[in-house]
Scaffold this active site. Structure first.
Site, PDB file in Angstrom:
ATOM      1  N   HIS A   1       2.438  -2.404   2.205  1.00 11.91           N
ATOM      2  CA  HIS A   1       1.225  -2.251   3.009  1.00 11.91           C
ATOM      3  C   HIS A   1       0.649  -3.621   3.351  1.00 11.91           C
ATOM      4  O   HIS A   1       1.020  -4.646   2.759  1.00 11.91           O
ATOM      5  CB  HIS A   1       0.192  -1.381   2.286  1.00 11.91           C
ATOM      6  CG  HIS A   1      -0.228  -1.904   0.958  1.00 11.91           C
ATOM      7  ND1 HIS A   1       0.572  -1.824  -0.158  1.00 11.91           N
ATOM      8  CD2 HIS A   1      -1.363  -2.525   0.562  1.00 11.91           C
ATOM      9  CE1 HIS A   1      -0.050  -2.375  -1.183  1.00 11.91           C
ATOM     10  NE2 HIS A   1      -1.225  -2.819  -0.784  1.00 11.91           N
TER      11      HIS A   1
ATOM     12  N   ARG B   1     -10.227   0.631  -6.242  1.00 10.74           N
ATOM     13  CA  ARG B   1      -8.782   0.832  -6.360  1.00 10.74           C
ATOM     14  C   ARG B   1      -8.389   1.054  -7.813  1.00 10.74           C
ATOM     15  O   ARG B   1      -8.808   0.288  -8.684  1.00 10.74           O
ATOM     16  CB  ARG B   1      -8.132  -0.441  -5.812  1.00 10.74           C
ATOM     17  CG  ARG B   1      -6.667  -0.386  -5.645  1.00 10.74           C
ATOM     18  CD  ARG B   1      -6.156  -1.712  -5.108  1.00 10.74           C
ATOM     19  NE  ARG B   1      -5.217  -2.225  -6.089  1.00 10.74           N
ATOM     20  CZ  ARG B   1      -4.314  -3.161  -5.851  1.00 10.74           C
ATOM     21  NH1 ARG B   1      -4.246  -3.749  -4.684  1.00 10.74           N
ATOM     22  NH2 ARG B   1      -3.485  -3.547  -6.783  1.00 10.74           N
TER      23      ARG B   1
ATOM     24  N   HIS C   1       3.028  -6.526   1.532  1.00 12.87           N
ATOM     25  CA  HIS C   1       3.395  -6.602   0.106  1.00 12.87           C
ATOM     26  C   HIS C   1       3.527  -5.221  -0.506  1.00 12.87           C
ATOM     27  O   HIS C   1       3.008  -4.234   0.012  1.00 12.87           O
ATOM     28  CB  HIS C   1       2.357  -7.409  -0.682  1.00 12.87           C
ATOM     29  CG  HIS C   1       0.992  -6.782  -0.716  1.00 12.87           C
ATOM     30  ND1 HIS C   1       0.159  -6.728   0.379  1.00 12.87           N
ATOM     31  CD2 HIS C   1       0.328  -6.151  -1.713  1.00 12.87           C
ATOM     32  CE1 HIS C   1      -0.965  -6.116   0.059  1.00 12.87           C
ATOM     33  NE2 HIS C   1      -0.900  -5.737  -1.208  1.00 12.87           N
TER      34      HIS C   1
ATOM     35  N   ASP D   1       2.317  -3.834  -4.160  1.00 11.78           N
ATOM     36  CA  ASP D   1       1.335  -4.392  -5.094  1.00 11.78           C
ATOM     37  C   ASP D   1       1.976  -5.036  -6.325  1.00 11.78           C
ATOM     38  O   ASP D   1       2.818  -4.432  -6.995  1.00 11.78           O
ATOM     39  CB  ASP D   1       0.364  -3.292  -5.554  1.00 11.78           C
ATOM     40  CG  ASP D   1      -0.659  -2.971  -4.472  1.00 11.78           C
ATOM     41  OD1 ASP D   1      -1.078  -3.898  -3.754  1.00 11.78           O
ATOM     42  OD2 ASP D   1      -1.035  -1.789  -4.341  1.00 11.78           O
TER      43      ASP D   1
HETATM   44  C1  SIN Z   1      -4.585  -3.914  -1.076  1.00 14.32           C
HETATM   45  O1  SIN Z   1      -4.728  -3.227  -2.076  1.00 14.32           O
HETATM   46  O2  SIN Z   1      -3.618  -4.607  -0.872  1.00 14.32           O
HETATM   47  C2  SIN Z   1      -5.692  -3.855  -0.023  1.00 14.32           C
HETATM   48  C3  SIN Z   1      -5.520  -2.671   0.840  1.00 14.32           C
HETATM   49  C4  SIN Z   1      -6.705  -2.490   1.755  1.00 14.32           C
HETATM   50  O3  SIN Z   1      -7.740  -3.110   1.547  1.00 14.32           O
HETATM   51  O4  SIN Z   1      -6.589  -1.682   2.674  1.00 14.32           O
END
Ligand code: SIN
Length: 282
Positions: free
Chosen positions: A258, A273, A108, A110
């Site tokens: 990612h 995050r 995806h 984000d």
């Molecule tokens: C995400 O923000 O999609 C998760 C990324 C991660 O946990 O490495």
């Protein structure tokens, strides 16, 4: 020790992770306010490499993490995820033996279901499993550029719907979130977007949020979307990052996707995050 150095930057050290995607960044301490000179090198490296991995870091205090994010723009509020106590700007990433799902398990960009999806995301990992728990990234410029001209022509004027109800409804109930009455976002974006800062074209569809190409029949849309998902996720366009404690990754959601690998259950992985608001894809 940085083995390969990108000499473009004066105030940071950058080591390309793969020829076209990612760089490890050294000689920056993100636990303190950084200088304008370092900030300017980081901002340039972000555009050059799409995802930066800041190595040899200390734990970044939440207010410093938030302030660093704000240097890139206003912060984004997640439509569903719980935030850190006392810090509504911070989304806590967490999975342990009690988890039924982990964040970001499918490819995806984000929150691409937002009308103005995030520009970028900064994640620092504080608790990592002994092995595993990697995050994969893929290069959506390269994915677009590697398409043949007839397919580029076909998709050039198309738009896609990005939805989130299927993903977010009930997703965080195990972490105390009651989403009764919440309407989760849906947006329409071009299938190919132009990065507002580099001017480069990138594919902008993903398996997590993109449900339909609007100008095609359902059957045609399914075929074309699967072709584009496979193209984006091709191994030649990917990298896989293995985290050390306190590494911080900063990725550009406008030109890379990612996917987090949940291969470490029942071990724990935890991080914080901060997400920066973006503009409407064009
Ligand atoms: C995400 O923000 O999609 C998760 C990324 C991660 O946990 O490495």
């Amino acid at each position: 020790m940085v083995k390969v150095r990108d000499h473009k930057y004066q105030f940071i050290s950058a080591r390309p992770f793969a020829p076209n995607l990612g760089a490890e960044i050294y000689d920056v301490d993100l636990s303190k306010k950084i200088s304008d000179e370092q900030f300017s090198d980081i901002a340039q490296a972000f555009l050059d490499h799409q995802v930066l991995f800041f190595k040899n870091q200390k734990e970044i205090p939440p207010d410093v993490h938030i302030a660093f994010g704000k240097r890139f723009g206003e912060l984004h509020a997640h439509p569903a995820a719980p935030t850190m106590k006392g810090y509504p700007e911070i989304f806590e990433i967490h999975a342990d033996k009690n988890s039924k799902v982990a964040n970001g398990e499918f490819w995806h960009s984000d929150v691409s279901c937002d009308d103005e999806p995030p520009l970028g995301t900064m994640l620092q990992i504080h608790i990592a499993p002994d092995c595993g728990g990697d995050t994969m990234f893929c290069d959506m410029y390269a994915a677009y550029e590697a398409l043949s001209n007839p397919i580029k022509e076909l998709i050039g004027g198309l738009t896609a719907t990005h939805e989130s109800e299927h993903l977010y409804r009930g997703r965080y109930s195990d972490r105390g979130m009651d989403d009764t009455g919440t309407i989760f976002p849906t947006a329409v974006h071009p299938v190919v977007r132009t990065h507002p800062e580099t001017g480069r074209k990138a594919l902008f569809v993903n398996r997590t949020f993109t449900t339909r190409i609007n100008e095609l029949s359902v059957d045609e849309s399914n075929v074309v979307l699967n072709l584009l998902f496979d193209q984006a996720e091709h191994i030649n366009h990917q990298i896989r990052f293995n985290w050390s404690i306190n590494d911080m990754a900063f990725w550009d959601n406008r030109c890379c996707m990612h996917r987090a690998i949940w291969d470490y259950w029942p071990e724990e992985r935890k991080g914080r995050r901060v997400t920066i608001k973006g503009d409407r894809p064009k």
